[in-house]
Motif scaffolding. Structure first.
Motif, PDB file in Angstrom:
ATOM      1  N   PHE A 329       1.026  -1.460   0.259  1.00 33.04           N
ATOM      2  CA  PHE A 329       0.078  -0.086  -0.103  1.00 33.04           C
ATOM      3  C   PHE A 329       1.205   1.323   0.214  1.00 33.04           C
ATOM      4  O   PHE A 329       0.591   2.683  -1.090  1.00 33.04           O
ATOM      5  N   ASP A 330       1.625   1.174   0.760  1.00 31.47           N
ATOM      6  CA  ASP A 330       2.687   2.407   0.512  1.00 31.47           C
ATOM      7  C   ASP A 330       3.025   2.901  -0.803  1.00 31.47           C
ATOM      8  O   ASP A 330       3.281   3.503  -1.267  1.00 31.47           O
ATOM      9  N   ALA A 331       4.157   1.234  -1.364  1.00 30.23           N
ATOM     10  CA  ALA A 331       4.198   1.973  -2.640  1.00 30.23           C
ATOM     11  C   ALA A 331       3.448   2.111  -3.469  1.00 30.23           C
ATOM     12  O   ALA A 331       3.293   3.276  -4.726  1.00 30.23           O
ATOM     13  N   LEU A 332       1.979   1.659  -3.541  1.00 35.80           N
ATOM     14  CA  LEU A 332       0.319   2.872  -4.404  1.00 35.80           C
ATOM     15  C   LEU A 332       0.554   3.343  -3.631  1.00 35.80           C
ATOM     16  O   LEU A 332       0.296   4.573  -4.956  1.00 35.80           O
ATOM     17  N   LEU A 333       0.186   4.091  -2.920  1.00 30.79           N
ATOM     18  CA  LEU A 333       0.918   5.342  -2.244  1.00 30.79           C
ATOM     19  C   LEU A 333       1.450   6.728  -3.058  1.00 30.79           C
ATOM     20  O   LEU A 333       0.609   7.843  -3.701  1.00 30.79           O
ATOM     21  N   ARG A 334       2.736   6.152  -3.014  1.00 32.56           N
ATOM     22  CA  ARG A 334       3.802   6.852  -3.628  1.00 32.56           C
ATOM     23  C   ARG A 334       3.590   7.352  -5.323  1.00 32.56           C
ATOM     24  O   ARG A 334       3.946   7.938  -5.923  1.00 32.56           O
ATOM     25  N   SER A 335       2.550   6.269  -5.601  1.00 29.25           N
ATOM     26  CA  SER A 335       2.862   5.746  -7.854  1.00 29.25           C
ATOM     27  C   SER A 335       2.089   7.147  -8.142  1.00 29.25           C
ATOM     28  O   SER A 335       2.897   7.611  -9.231  1.00 29.25           O
ATOM     29  N   SER A 336       1.384   7.793  -7.821  1.00 32.50           N
ATOM     30  CA  SER A 336       0.895   8.799  -8.640  1.00 32.50           C
ATOM     31  C   SER A 336       0.096   9.849  -7.770  1.00 32.50           C
ATOM     32  O   SER A 336      -0.816   9.399  -6.871  1.00 32.50           O
ATOM     33  N   GLU A 337       0.136  10.773  -8.545  1.00 33.24           N
ATOM     34  CA  GLU A 337      -1.511  12.055  -7.865  1.00 33.24           C
ATOM     35  C   GLU A 337      -2.838  11.236  -8.374  1.00 33.24           C
ATOM     36  O   GLU A 337      -4.462  11.737  -7.517  1.00 33.24           O
ATOM     37  N   ILE A 338      -3.155  10.552  -9.436  1.00 27.21           N
ATOM     38  CA  ILE A 338      -4.110  10.060  -9.884  1.00 27.21           C
ATOM     39  C   ILE A 338      -4.538   9.065  -8.171  1.00 27.21           C
ATOM     40  O   ILE A 338      -6.015   9.175  -8.232  1.00 27.21           O
ATOM     41  N   ILE A 339      -3.764   8.326  -8.612  1.00 24.14           N
ATOM     42  CA  ILE A 339      -4.494   7.148  -7.345  1.00 24.14           C
ATOM     43  C   ILE A 339      -4.845   7.609  -5.986  1.00 24.14           C
ATOM     44  O   ILE A 339      -6.406   7.551  -5.845  1.00 24.14           O
ATOM     45  N   ARG A 340      -3.974   8.685  -5.812  1.00 27.56           N
ATOM     46  CA  ARG A 340      -4.392   9.652  -4.124  1.00 27.56           C
ATOM     47  C   ARG A 340      -5.838  10.335  -4.198  1.00 27.56           C
ATOM     48  O   ARG A 340      -6.358  10.266  -3.538  1.00 27.56           O
ATOM     49  N   ASN A 341      -6.163  10.534  -5.326  1.00 27.82           N
ATOM     50  CA  ASN A 341      -6.864  11.323  -5.438  1.00 27.82           C
ATOM     51  C   ASN A 341      -7.986  11.175  -6.049  1.00 27.82           C
ATOM     52  O   ASN A 341      -9.209  11.325  -5.598  1.00 27.82           O
ATOM     53  N   ASN A 342      -7.930   9.908  -6.026  1.00 25.03           N
ATOM     54  CA  ASN A 342      -9.395   8.744  -5.957  1.00 25.03           C
ATOM     55  C   ASN A 342      -9.310   7.846  -5.096  1.00 25.03           C
ATOM     56  O   ASN A 342     -10.306   6.446  -5.608  1.00 25.03           O
ATOM     57  N   LEU A 343      -8.682   7.474  -4.303  1.00 26.56           N
ATOM     58  CA  LEU A 343      -8.952   6.739  -2.904  1.00 26.56           C
ATOM     59  C   LEU A 343     -10.366   7.317  -2.327  1.00 26.56           C
ATOM     60  O   LEU A 343      -9.886   8.994  -1.795  1.00 26.56           O
TER      61      LEU A 343
END
Length: 924
Positions: A329-343
């Motif tokens: 999950f740590d790696a996922l959270l760092r991967s892109s702003e799109i991931i963070r904005n759509n969480l």
């Protein structure tokens, strides 16, 4: 007589004590008196329209009659009648898992009448499809059961009320016993209508996945447990706002609540929700559950293992559901702003793991980053789940959780009791484990039985040689206790140990006391066949399995461990001796848990297990729906750290485990010993990740600190400040190359962005880059691997530091520095672990007894070989399965800023990482 005049709690304890053969209780009350008390209580509650799920008198009545049915086993009809009445009492409480257990006991004893089948179907609605064929088509019982089943599947009632149909069954009851049970069934029916899943969830059909409720029904989930009902009925997890903390006992349905929470937040629109699990085994259970319940247009991703890149997720277009370990999950959270904005939502299961060293500080840092996202306007919700958090106030303050969104409940479907087997020979029981806190501990005392230790001459010592000499006698004591329990109570037993060596030693001692199984159950035959085909060196385990015993630790191949877990379901393995990882993980059907080692090893030395761990382990016994009670027995092991095992200190130390409330303290507040460097590295990595996630935030370091649990619960604020200062110094270090521009707000440099994507700390990232910049040309894969691991063996991010010990001078490990490249080559070729081990030069040279060949064939036991093999497995899993792929992926990120042509263009780092990870399904 009034209910208030009864000492029903005493009667419940007497019944429990009589069942366990505790001294003196046979003189207090007869079984006839106890049964009469239980029946009187049930009669009282038959007259009430509404009954609380936690009514203590009715709980006592159900348990008294439960115990009585076991005592009357020689008289089948009497035992059956008592079991059915106990089932009605459990059902009146809405405790359908225990009612189901009692109904199955009843059905195994006699052939029920048609009227009794109406009671059976009310107490155990899951059985209706099975029993309805035994009822005449034109019988009122058939009409009632069909209508009840239809209601549970659809939420609809047709052709009159269910209660009217039940009354028709009462009117045709052929005898007073059946009539009395059917009258109790009216109260049970009201509980069913209250706890029925379809009416509760139908309100939220518009936000849950299409056909989700129907999938739950098809998965035999038609009734909620009382804590689930209370939480879902409130609407707080389905249509509410804010973060949620749920602390309810094991076996009360936290996983389903977490599932409903994230899916209701995702709704039917594109987006991303995550379910974070501490262990792969739990993750697999959660993923299997979601896979059964989700429609095809919801994409489910299993992200397990260490820090690694993620598959392509498109939360702007798809409904993405992720089950992940914290590292992934740590790696996922760092991967892109799109991931963070759509969480949309994150569930943190087993949230109490936040207290656990390096893993705990990562989890705390992850939640701090999610809190910063919330503060910056992201509407994602956090759901923390645990079975063992008592004091919720620090987490409430930390995550700004309102009182309305904190759900604590002590309701649990099974009676959980605790005993301590002391060196004096007394086996002393206390009741109601869930509430065993200091203020009422003495009130929980039930009684004792004198059960002398076979080896009572053990004594505390700090001398390792003396410990080793005494250990076989202590293991024999535990085996004696296991044998005693099996003969007295049966069921399956989980025996928890601190070390792999002890799992083997105790399992062998148990095996010596048990007879071979005849016939051998098919599930055990399956394991024996797998050992014969692939793992001939596990012949000693085969001998144990033939007696229904197995040990379980990380040195066993994954497929063997999985089959052992599956074989606990009867008929199968009756005793598993395991390390704490299994005890904290999957929910298996154990009747009793025996804690053989209450002292555990940590970086700070040998210490008592913390109360959070104890309560989590204790929750493994008495699985709901399989048993109606569970017992946890602590063996008063005197072998260990003299600070805790001295006679006058041992009871005090043990009381700190099972009497103390379960407090949540940040890892930063705790003494960490050798783990401190790893904690510091993980902390600085989390702070580095927070910078690009909050590009417009002034003074991000201060904001990050104020988003940590330690800010709200800490008694050591200076430790947090020290970690923060060291981390910022490393991030801004001009001499080594700054990772961020010293401005406000901070902005990462190219080097900072590259290191951030690795997941390593600033200093570790620089060390990897330095090695890359000096990378020799024309290295083979095994030479490259050896070069990297030799140069990076001291990085603090290693979870167990096994690799760093390999490179220590005069190491006694079976793996030497010169073996690394050789092992890497064999790993990549797919060679099995045993063959790699016996090919090691140190193994070939060893003069250990018995001979290597004798040990491999299982002809003779060899603890020294077992211990060496354990160490080898630890090195292989940590190095080649976890640490090396992480390094190789870091090399890929850092190759973009490397000065080495070899690093940046010649080596395909990601492909090499994936080639090492091809065994990821073999290990937890």
């Amino acid at each position: 007589m009034q209910i208030s005049e009864l000492n029903f709690r005493l009667d419940e304890n007497i019944a429990m004590a009589l069942n366990r053969g505790l001294d003196g209780y046979e003189k207090l009350k007869s079984w006839g008196e106890l049964i009469a008390t239980g029946q009187f209580i049930i009669g009282h509650y038959q007259e009430l329209r509404q009954v609380s799920h936690s009514e203590p008198a009715l709980i006592a009545a159900a348990r008294i009659l439960d115990s009585a049915s076991l005592q009357a086993s020689d008289e089948r009809s009497v035992a059956a009648s008592l079991a059915l009445v106990s089932a009605t009492a459990y059902g009146m409480l809405g405790n359908f898992p225990s009612a189901d257990v009692m109904v199955k006991r009843f059905m195994n004893l006699i052939e029920p009448s048609e009227s009794q089948l109406a009671v059976v179907g009310t107490c155990a609605p899951k059985l209706i499809p099975e029993i309805i064929t035994q009822v005449n088509v034109d019988s009122p019982v058939r009409t009632y059961l069909e209508s009840l089943d239809h209601f549970l599947r659809s939420g609809n009632i047709v052709n009159g009320s269910l209660e009217d149909k039940l009354i028709e069954c009462i009117l045709i009851a052929p005898d007073s016993f059946s009539s009395a049970c059917l009258r109790s069934s009216r109260t049970i029916l009201r509980q069913i209508q209250k706890l029925a899943l379809v009416p509760q969830l139908s309100i939220y059909r518009h936000i849950l996945p299409e056909n989700y409720i129907e999938e739950l029904i098809d998965d035999d989930i038609s009734l909620l447990l009382p804590p689930q009902h209370r939480i879902i009925e409130s609407g707080s997890i389905t249509n509410g706002q804010g973060n949620i903390l749920i602390s309810i006992p094991t076996s009360t349905g936290k996983t389903l609540l977490g599932e409903i929470a994230i899916l209701s937040c995702l709704g039917r629109s594109p987006g991303l929700v995550c379910y974070i699990v501490p262990y792969v085994a739990i993750g697999r259970q959660v993923a299997r559950s979601l896979n059964r319940h989700l429609p095809l247009d919801y994409r489910l991703h299993r992200l397990f293992g260490g820090f690694a890149t993620t598959p392509d997720l498109d939360p702007e277009t798809n409904r993405e559901v992720v089950v992940a370990t914290p590292e992934r999950f740590d790696a996922l959270l760092r991967s892109s702003e799109i991931i963070r904005n759509n969480l949309r939502a994150v569930v943190i299961d087993e949230a109490h793991m936040i207290v656990r060293g390096q893993r705990g500080i990562r989890l705390e840092g992850l939640i701090a980053r999610l809190r910063l996202m919330q503060k910056s306007g992201n509407s994602l919700r956090l759901f923390l789940l645990s079975a063992v958090i008592n004091d919720t106030s620090p987490i409430q303050k930390w995550l700004d959780i309102s009182d309305e969104n904190v759900w604590r409940d002590t309701w649990h479907p099974t009676a959980r009791r605790m005993a301590v087997w002391k060196q004096s020979g007394s086996l002393t029981w206390t009741s109601d484990l869930e509430d065993s806190l200091p203020e009422n501990y003495q009130d929980k005392y039930i009684g004792q039985r004198i059960l002398p230790w076979p080896n009572s001459s053990l004594y505390p010592t700090d001398h390792e040689g003396v410990k080793r000499k005494q250990r076989p006698k202590s293991q024999d004591n535990v085996a004696y206790l296991v044998d005693y329990w099996l003969k007295m109570h049966g069921g399956s037993i989980l025996c928890v140990c601190s070390t792999k060596a002890n799992t083997r030693g105790i399992s062998r001692a148990i095996g010596q006391k048990l007879e071979k199984l005849d016939p051998v159950p098919p599930k055990i035959e399956d394991i024996l066949g797998l050992i014969e085909r692939k793992y001939d060196y596990l012949h000693s385990l085969s001998h144990l399995l033939l007696k229904g015993v197995a040990y379980h630790n990380s040195s066993l191949p994954h497929d063997i461990r999985s089959k052992i877990e599956d074989a606990v379901e009867p008929p199968g393995i009756s005793v598993i001796v395991a390390t704490t990882t299994l005890a904290e993980g999957v929910n298996l059907p154990f009747r009793a848990t025996i804690i053989a080692d209450w002292l555990l090893w940590s970086s700070a030395g040998e210490q008592p297990m913390d109360s959070l761990l104890f309560r989590n382990i204790a929750g493994r016994c008495g699985r709901a729906g399989i048993f109606s009670e569970g017992d946890t027995i602590i063996y008063d092991n005197v072998i260990g750290n003299y600070r805790y095992t001295k006679d006058y200190l041992r009871e005090q130390a043990q009381n700190s485990i099972f009497q103390s409330p379960s407090l949540i303290r940040s890892t930063i507040e705790q003494e960490q010993g050798d783990d401190w460097k790893a904690i510091q590295a993980t902390f600085s990595s989390q702070l580095l990740a927070a910078i690009p996630e909050n590009q417009d935030t002034e003074n991000i370091a201060e904001m990050f600190k104020r988003s940590l649990l330690s800010w709200y619960s800490g008694v050591k604020p200076t430790e947090t400040d020290r970690l923060l200062d060291l981390s910022m110094q490393s991030i801004l270090d001009e001499d080594q190359g700054p990772l961020a521009q010293a401005a406000s707000p901070l902005q990462l440099t190219d080097l900072g962005r590259a290191i951030n994507m690795t997941g390593f700390s600033p200093q570790s990232g620089r060390e990897i880059l330095s090695l890359l910049n000096q990378l020799p040309e024309d290295l083979s894969e095994d030479e490259l691997t050896s070069h990297l691991l030799a140069g990076l063996s001291k990085l603090p991010e290693q979870s167990q530091s096994s690799l760093s010990r390999v490179f220590r001078p005069r190491s006694r490990l079976p793996v030497k520095p010169d073996d690394i490249g050789f092992l890497a080559k064999k790993w990549l070729s797919g060679e099995n672990m045993k063959d790699m081990f016996i090919a090691l030069p140190a193994v070939k040279r060893s003069k250990r007894k018995p001979t290597l060949d004798e040990w491999l064939k299982g002809e003779k036991e060899g603890e020294s070989w077992d211990d060496w093999y354990d160490k080898f497995i630890d090195i292989m899993i940590e190095t080649f399965q976890n640490f090396l792929p992480w390094i190789l992926r870091a090399c890929y990120s850092l190759s973009m800023v490397s000065q080495s042509e070899t690093a940046s263009t010649i080596v395909d780092w990601r492909k090499l990482a994936e080639s090492f990870e091809r065994r990821e399904d073999d290990f937890d």
